[in-house]
Design an enzyme around this catalytic site. Structure first.
Site, PDB file in Angstrom:
ATOM      1  N   SER A  75      61.987  52.329  46.494  1.00  0.00           N
ATOM      2  CA  SER A  75      60.914  51.363  46.759  1.00  0.00           C
ATOM      3  C   SER A  75      59.721  52.053  47.402  1.00  0.00           C
ATOM      4  O   SER A  75      58.570  51.833  47.005  1.00  0.00           O
ATOM      5  CB  SER A  75      61.413  50.256  47.695  1.00  0.00           C
ATOM      6  OG  SER A  75      62.500  49.583  47.129  1.00  0.00           O
ATOM      7  N   ARG A 104      55.452  49.999  55.100  1.00  0.00           N
ATOM      8  CA  ARG A 104      56.541  49.102  55.509  1.00  0.00           C
ATOM      9  C   ARG A 104      56.128  47.641  55.312  1.00  0.00           C
ATOM     10  O   ARG A 104      56.938  46.804  54.925  1.00  0.00           O
ATOM     11  CB  ARG A 104      56.896  49.430  56.959  1.00  0.00           C
ATOM     12  CG  ARG A 104      58.033  48.710  57.613  1.00  0.00           C
ATOM     13  CD  ARG A 104      59.421  48.938  57.070  1.00  0.00           C
ATOM     14  NE  ARG A 104      59.824  50.316  56.875  1.00  0.00           N
ATOM     15  CZ  ARG A 104      60.962  50.665  56.268  1.00  0.00           C
ATOM     16  NH1 ARG A 104      61.812  49.730  55.831  1.00  0.00           N
ATOM     17  NH2 ARG A 104      61.267  51.924  56.091  1.00  0.00           N
ATOM     18  N   HIS A 141      56.274  46.940  51.638  1.00  0.00           N
ATOM     19  CA  HIS A 141      57.701  46.849  51.301  1.00  0.00           C
ATOM     20  C   HIS A 141      58.236  45.442  51.602  1.00  0.00           C
ATOM     21  O   HIS A 141      59.072  44.914  50.872  1.00  0.00           O
ATOM     22  CB  HIS A 141      58.462  47.908  52.111  1.00  0.00           C
ATOM     23  CG  HIS A 141      59.932  47.958  51.841  1.00  0.00           C
ATOM     24  ND1 HIS A 141      60.865  47.458  52.722  1.00  0.00           N
ATOM     25  CD2 HIS A 141      60.632  48.458  50.794  1.00  0.00           C
ATOM     26  CE1 HIS A 141      62.074  47.654  52.219  1.00  0.00           C
ATOM     27  NE2 HIS A 141      61.963  48.247  51.057  1.00  0.00           N
TER      28      HIS A 141
END
Lengths: 205, 205
Positions: free
Chosen positions: A15, A37, A40
């Site tokens: 990812s 992050r 994500h």
């Protein structure tokens, strides 16, 4: 359909590679870790452009976490999203006062949000504090006021509320306050985003 | 800066008015309530186009919740985001098995995600069940397999994982499964979104 059966760690690694590949900006390394992050957690590349850091915000955060900080959230949802394992390992703790019965009572009495009252309670903490606000602009506005009147001096404010009323204004107020911050421009944000920022910092420790 | 000092209930009312005003589609009334609640939680109007409902999904959900359902989530974050007050009032409950020590142990032993193991545990529940998956595509894939093999028959699957690996595939698999669903197209989703869908249903009761 084409499902790849990957191990949990490999799913995350893959990812992050995809995110890295699709990003169109190249922010400073530590800020980039935070932004990746958030993407994500949302699959929303708007955050590549939305997330704003005060100078040295990430460094200040890491220093504070190493001292053993209290993380104060404005929702139990953000609290649930923070990685407790790493937090505890570094002698930190996370709290949220929103569900406390006396907070609800006082909020009702005063006709204000519970978020406001819980920020006032948190302002009295004696340890180094990082505020994580992902939901309530009223919490961020009250916190900004408390910073302005020098009733609290947080080491960092992660101020990323979401929504349509007073959200943009609360973030602009944070940017003008004299405090290290990580925020987002515009209406977007949320508990998921705030928790993701917090976890990105914890993973850098 | 122009902060309006509104009471908590008025903030929500005003937000919903703004969302209603800015929406460019006009979905069926009950579906619209769900979509508005998701936009409220994300400030992301992409969801106006992204959220998909199987025929009668909302009606099925409301019927199930009135019977007293168990809501199974794939994260403690989604669990934290669900309105427990309304849930309890209607004799429903919400559970998440992700943090159970035996789930972690079994996942490690088998080299699979904890999300997979917790779905298998939830499939054994004997009460009417609504699954709320906002994070882990592996949870949704395993759940789809269990539906296909008739090991579980959920009343509704809110399947809105977020991310870059197997997420789109897991949602396409859900759409083909023989089960009422609410999902989102593409990579976007998350615990906030899944909890918002769930709360929209609870508020309609």
């Amino acid at each position: 359909m084409d499902i790849e059966y990957l191990k949990p760690d490999d799913i995350e690694k893959r990812s992050m590679e995809i995110i890295e590949m699709e990003m169109r900006t190249n922010p400073p390394k530590k800020n980039k870790e935070v932004i990746k992050r958030v993407i994500h957690a949302t699959a929303d590349f708007d955050y590549e452009h939305n997330i704003l850091f005060s100078d040295g915000a990430v460094e200040e955060a890491l220093k504070t976490l190493k001292e053993g900080a209290v993380i104060v959230t404005d929702t139990n949802m953000a609290l649930a999203g923070i990685n407790k394992k790493i937090l505890t390992k570094h002698g930190c703790e996370a709290v949220c006062y929103m569900a406390d019965p006396e907070i609800a009572e006082q909020a009702k009495l005063r006709g204000v949000t519970r978020a406001i009252v819980s920020m006032e309670k948190a302002a009295k903490l004696k340890r180094p504090t990082i505020f994580v606000i992902g939901n309530a602009p009223t919490a961020l506005i009250r916190l900004n006021e408390l910073i302005e009147s020098k009733e609290v001096a947080p080491r960092l404010v992660i101020g990323i509320p979401v929504g349509f009323v007073n959200v943009v204004e609360s973030k602009e107020m944070l940017i003008r306050a004299e405090v290290p911050y990580i925020t987002s421009t515009g209406r977007k944000g949320g508990s998921t985003v705030a928790a993701a920022v917090c976890n990105a910092l914890l993973y850098m420790l």
